[in-house]
Design an enzyme around this catalytic site. Structure first.
Site, PDB file in Angstrom:
ATOM      1  N   ASP B 191       0.809  -1.194   0.000  1.00 52.54           N
ATOM      2  CA  ASP B 191       0.000   0.000   0.000  1.00 52.54           C
ATOM      3  C   ASP B 191       0.856   1.264   0.000  1.00 52.54           C
ATOM      4  OD1 ASP B 191      -2.553   1.083   0.097  1.00 52.54           O
ATOM      5  OD2 ASP B 191      -2.276   1.603   2.205  1.00 52.54           O
ATOM      6  N   LEU B 272      -8.445   5.278   1.611  1.00 51.11           N
ATOM      7  CA  LEU B 272      -8.585   6.345   0.618  1.00 51.11           C
ATOM      8  C   LEU B 272      -7.292   6.610  -0.126  1.00 51.11           C
ATOM      9  CD1 LEU B 272     -10.817   8.825   2.576  1.00 51.11           C
ATOM     10  CD2 LEU B 272     -11.383   7.699   0.449  1.00 51.11           C
ATOM     11  N   ARG B 273      -6.248   5.872   0.242  1.00 49.98           N
ATOM     12  CA  ARG B 273      -4.976   6.129  -0.407  1.00 49.98           C
ATOM     13  C   ARG B 273      -5.055   5.868  -1.915  1.00 49.98           C
ATOM     14  NH1 ARG B 273      -0.183   5.928   2.767  1.00 49.98           N
ATOM     15  NH2 ARG B 273      -1.212   4.483   4.149  1.00 49.98           N
ATOM     16  N   GLY B 274      -5.895   4.911  -2.296  1.00 43.59           N
ATOM     17  CA  GLY B 274      -6.069   4.588  -3.707  1.00 43.59           C
ATOM     18  C   GLY B 274      -6.521   5.793  -4.502  1.00 43.59           C
ATOM     19  N   THR B 277      -3.783   8.603  -4.623  1.00 44.75           N
ATOM     20  CA  THR B 277      -2.678   8.314  -5.524  1.00 44.75           C
ATOM     21  C   THR B 277      -3.124   8.364  -6.975  1.00 44.75           C
ATOM     22  OG1 THR B 277      -1.959   6.782  -3.845  1.00 44.75           O
ATOM     23  CG2 THR B 277      -0.800   6.719  -5.928  1.00 44.75           C
TER      24      THR B 277
END
Lengths: 553, 334
Positions: B191, B272-274, B277
């Protein structure tokens, strides 16, 4: 076309190539047990330094020279082996850990002249890590060469120097690059390092043989030495296999260019023939088997392992600190104590005199916990037969697991999908309660149960535990992974998951609790590489006995 | 062969090259993970990237490559204060590197000889404002992975050991490469990588021959070869710099944000990193292409590499999660 090299000629040629261009060839993978025939090869190697798989970083990369520092009283650093421009010989290379192979691979990529790996593997699984096999140019297998076929190898240093001088001006035929790439592709060699190494070998061999442009024989021999062990050969029967095998075939080149450049181009099938002749067919099979077995295992955490960080202490032992090893201070002082009067240079000195030989290192043994993952079929069909007995057996096993402090996890599958009743725990009471309350009935989502067990096993493995799967089912899987009642799809899904278990190397056990043994379950167990136990009308006590025997304690 | 293989001379592997260029434009994307077979040019590309990147301005002698004099940490040895240009640091983290080497430790030499308690900076300090490259990242020892996770997240390295209490900035782009057959990567570390690409050997002979030809020319006709490709490398460097400059002014319409969210929900990626990014990568891609606003096309270009490693692993999915992303991409954003 001339005859292919005899096995011993191949060894001689390989050594000449290695001596001529060590930094281009990158190295030699020598597969042989320690024997006088291997000695004949190793004595002809270029001057090298010997390392072993247990070598630590300080020796490789340099660090504090402990002996010199202790005697001098100030810090003295040593240069590592990798900083020196000398070839390295890795003894017992089949035991090379992934960390070391990654470091050596990096060294080879950056600056290293060459690495000679002595692979003494007895089994096909015991072999060099693939990071190294990919990078080392040459391969020799001395296993099947009788001693009487070998002669002493003498490489004349003057000849080597002359060959090295010729190396820069030696040329390859124009088409060599294409034909070698094509052959490598036809053999299914994915790595692009291989054909580059073949080119380097061809150049070195041509220089050794004092050819201005490498001859066809030289190219063939280079391909034999560098490609033969890397891939699968297309079938002998297909003469034109090389032209067809590489997916998309290349009509432009074969049609337009071949007529005019016939003399320049070595037909690829001749190259392939040479490679085919180079090695016994079963060797390839053995090597491939080794590769497959090796790649499946990876570097996962396993059962008991010795370390120097945590776990139950073992007696400390002499050694050099570094690479994360810790000094056992008390033991070091104890071993230094008797020598103090002798070592004192002046009678009134009070300084403690410690030599390198006094140093003791801490050691620990750490046994990873076992997790028993029960995947229990609670469908209608098995509820009818012997769900109750399975429950009884699990309870008995739980008691044994409790005594050994094993973790236990419980997965039940019924109706549409599997359910994790109990994540890995050591709580016996909780497990019993969940188990007693386990209802039966509904379809058999065997694949879903296996999938959940698989995921759980992966999770526990990454936490450093060793999972073992016990699957209790009557084998009539009729719900596919997506929840649809489709018996065929359900069976296919279950089989694929079973293979995934084998790929991860998770031990397991399949217990058939149907009234009659199910042939489908036997297949499933085979795909999982797990023992299969049909239990026609067994009581809980017996079931537990069988289970314990199968699990090995 | 002192110069690495030129970046633009790498044949094919467009996804990998694209991902690396994007992190060069916006280091905030957070790194690239390259997974694939052996001998597919993973290491070559990283080494080439180091030579391609524009130089940075740093205080001479500063162990953490500070851009300004006032940023030089107090524990550092005295610096001249002169600003110098130096290549973007690309630091290798070897497998089995000890904790001391990674985070830094007490400088034993100074402690022994002068009796001073001084800090010897580790690899993380040297990688500040640059790249940290881990070959065979999936074989990295767990305790080093934990360290990296923490630092990569906070951008700061905190050392509390041997009586030292030191913190220094450690903002770097993590580049990892490895072969998935040899071991899986923990989801937490996966991740942390912004983008992930899978590389495989080229399947057609023509491409393979071209790879060989260039490599052969690089090794045996180095001068001519480097001359030929240096121009391409420098034009690529210019467009990276131009894209960096254009990035702040780039417009992001609301519909693109909506697309990002819809895509991530459909894929079920955790956290929410998806989304974040994906958006950053799409902006970098748009800037690289010289566009004024981010569009759905940019989003689609980068979606696979930004999202494929964030999905839950499916043991039955033999095609890999890349194709799953592509399938859902086609459904959600026609």
């Amino acid at each position: 076309m001339t005859d292919p090299l005899t096995p011993w000629e191949r060894a001689e040629t390989a050594l000449a190539v290695l001596a001529t261009d060590p930094s281009g060839i990158k190295g030699l993978w020598l597969r042989a047990r320690a024997s006088s025939i291997r000695d004949r090869v190793t004595q002809a190697l270029p001057p090298h330094r010997r390392i072993h798989p247990g070598i630590d970083d300080t020796s490789l990369f340099g660090g504090v020279d402990l002996a010199a520092t202790l005697s001098a009283g100030h810090l003295i650093r040593s240069a590592g082996l990798l900083a020196q421009p000398s070839p390295l010989l890795l003894a017992m290379a089949e035991r090379c850990p992934p960390g070391l192979s990654a470091r050596l691979a990096r060294w080879l990529d950056d600056a290293g002249p060459c690495l000679i790996a002595l692979d003494e593997g007895a089994e096909p699984e015991e072999t060099l890590p693939s990071a190294l096999t990919d990078r080392l140019g040459l391969f020799l297998d001395l296993t099947d060469i009788p001693y009487s076929h070998s002669v002493s190898i003498q490489l004349n240093p003057a000849e080597i120097t002359a060959a090295q001088a010729r190396l820069a001006t030696t040329k390859l035929p124009k088409k060599a690059l294409e034909s070698i790439t094509t052959v490598a592709a036809a053999m299914g060699i994915a790595s692009l390092r291989a054909p580059l190494l073949t080119l380097a070998a061809a150049r070195a061999l041509a220089a050794w043989r004092a050819e201005e442009t490498a001859s066809d024989d030289t190219l063939r021999h280079a391909a034999e030495l560098t490609l033969a062990h890397r891939g699968d050969l297309p079938e002998t029967a297909e003469q034109d296999a090389p032209q067809e095998a590489p997916p998309p075939p290349d009509p432009a080149e074969t049609d337009s260019e071949q007529p005019q450049s016939q003399d320049e181009r070595i037909p690829d099938d001749i190259l392939l023939e040479a490679i085919r002749a180079a090695l016994p067919a079963d060797l390839l099979a053995r090597l491939n088997a080794g590769r497959a077995a090796k790649s499946a295992k990876g570097s996962g955490t396993g059962a008991a392992r010795k370390g120097n960080h945590r776990g139950r202490p073992l007696p400390s032992r002499p050694g050099t600190p570094g690479s994360g090893k810790r000094i056992d201070l008390v033991a070091t002082l104890r071993s230094a104590a008797p020598w103090q009067p002798l070592r004192r240079r002046t009678p009134d000195a009070t300084r403690l005199e410690i030599r390198q030989s006094d140093l003791r290192l801490k050691r620990y043994v750490e046994t990873s916990d076992r997790v028993l993952i029960f995947a229990v079929d609670a469908s209608g069909s098995s509820a009818l037969s012997r769900l109750a007995e399975a429950k009884g057996a699990i309870e008995l096993l739980l008691a044994a697991a409790y005594a050994r402090r094993d973790h236990v996890a419980l997965i039940a599958f019924r109706g549409q999908q599997a359910e994790l009743l109990l994540p890995p725990t050591r709580s016996l009471v909780q497990t019993k309660r969940r188990l007693a309350g386990l209802p039966g009935g509904g379809g058999t989502p065997l694949a879903s149960g296996l999938k959940m067990a698989f995921e759980l096993a992966g999770q526990t493995q990454s936490r450093g535990m060793t999972p073992t799967i016990a699957l209790l089912t009557d084998g009539r899987g009729n719900i596919a992974l997506d929840g649809t009642p489709n018996r065929e799809m359900a069976e296919a899904d279950a089989l694929r998951l079973a293979r995934a278990f084998r790929n991860l190397g998770i031990p397991g056990l399949v217990i058939d609790i149907a009234n009659r043994p199910q042939p489908g379950l036997r297949l499933l167990a085979a795909a999982m590489d797990a023992p299969y136990l049909p239990l026609p009308r067994a009581d809980a006590q017996r079931l537990s006995g069988v289970l314990q025997a199968a699990l090995g304690d | 062969m002192s110069q690495p293989f030129p970046f633009s001379a790498i044949v094919g592997q467009e996804a990998m090259k694209q991902a690396m260029v994007l992190t060069a434009i916006d280091p905030g994307i957070g790194g690239v993970l390259v997974f694939g077979d052996r001998g597919t040019g993973k290491s070559t590309a990283v080494r080439a990237l180091a030579a391609l990147l524009p130089e940075i301005t740093a205080v001479e002698g500063c162990p953490v490559n500070s851009a300004r004099i006032e940023d030089v940490p107090v524990w550092a040895p005295p610096v001249s204060g002169k600003l110098v240009k130096r290549p973007t640091p690309v630091i290798d983290l070897p497998l089995g590197a000890t904790e001391d080497r990674v985070v830094g430790a007490l400088d034993i030499e100074r402690a022994l000889t002068r009796g001073e308690k001084a800090f010897e900076a580790g690899l993380l300090a040297r990688a500040n404002r640059g790249y940290l490259y881990i070959d065979e990242v999936n074989l990295l020892e767990d305790h080093i992975v934990d360290l990296l996770l923490d630092v990569a997240q906070s951008g700061e390295n905190v050392v509390e050991r041997e009586g030292l209490s030191i913190r220094h900035p450690a903002r770097f782009v993590l580049v990892g490469s490895g072969n998935p057959e040899e071991g899986e990567l923990r989801p937490q570390l996966l991740d942390r990588f912004g983008l992930s690409v899978e590389v495989s050997s080229p399947r057609d002979v023509e491409t393979r021959v071209e790879v060989m030809r260039r490599r052969d020319a690089y090794e045996h006709d180095n001068d001519a070869f480097m001359k030929k490709w240096r121009a391409k490398d420098s034009s690529l460097r210019k467009s990276i710099l131009a894209a960096r400059a254009a990035l702040p002014a780039l417009k992001t319409p609301g519909v693109v944000l909506h697309d990002c969210a819809a895509l991530c929900i459909a894929l079920g990626s955790d956290g929410l990193r998806g989304e974040l990014t994906l958006l950053r990568a799409a902006r970098a891609q748009a800037a690289f292409e010289g566009a004024q606003t981010v569009t759905r096309v940019h989003l689609k270009t980068v979606a696979t590499s930004a999202l494929s490693h964030r999905l839950r692993r499916d043991p039955l999915d033999e095609a890999g999660s890349g194709s799953r992303v592509a399938r859902i991409l086609a459904e959600i954003l026609p």
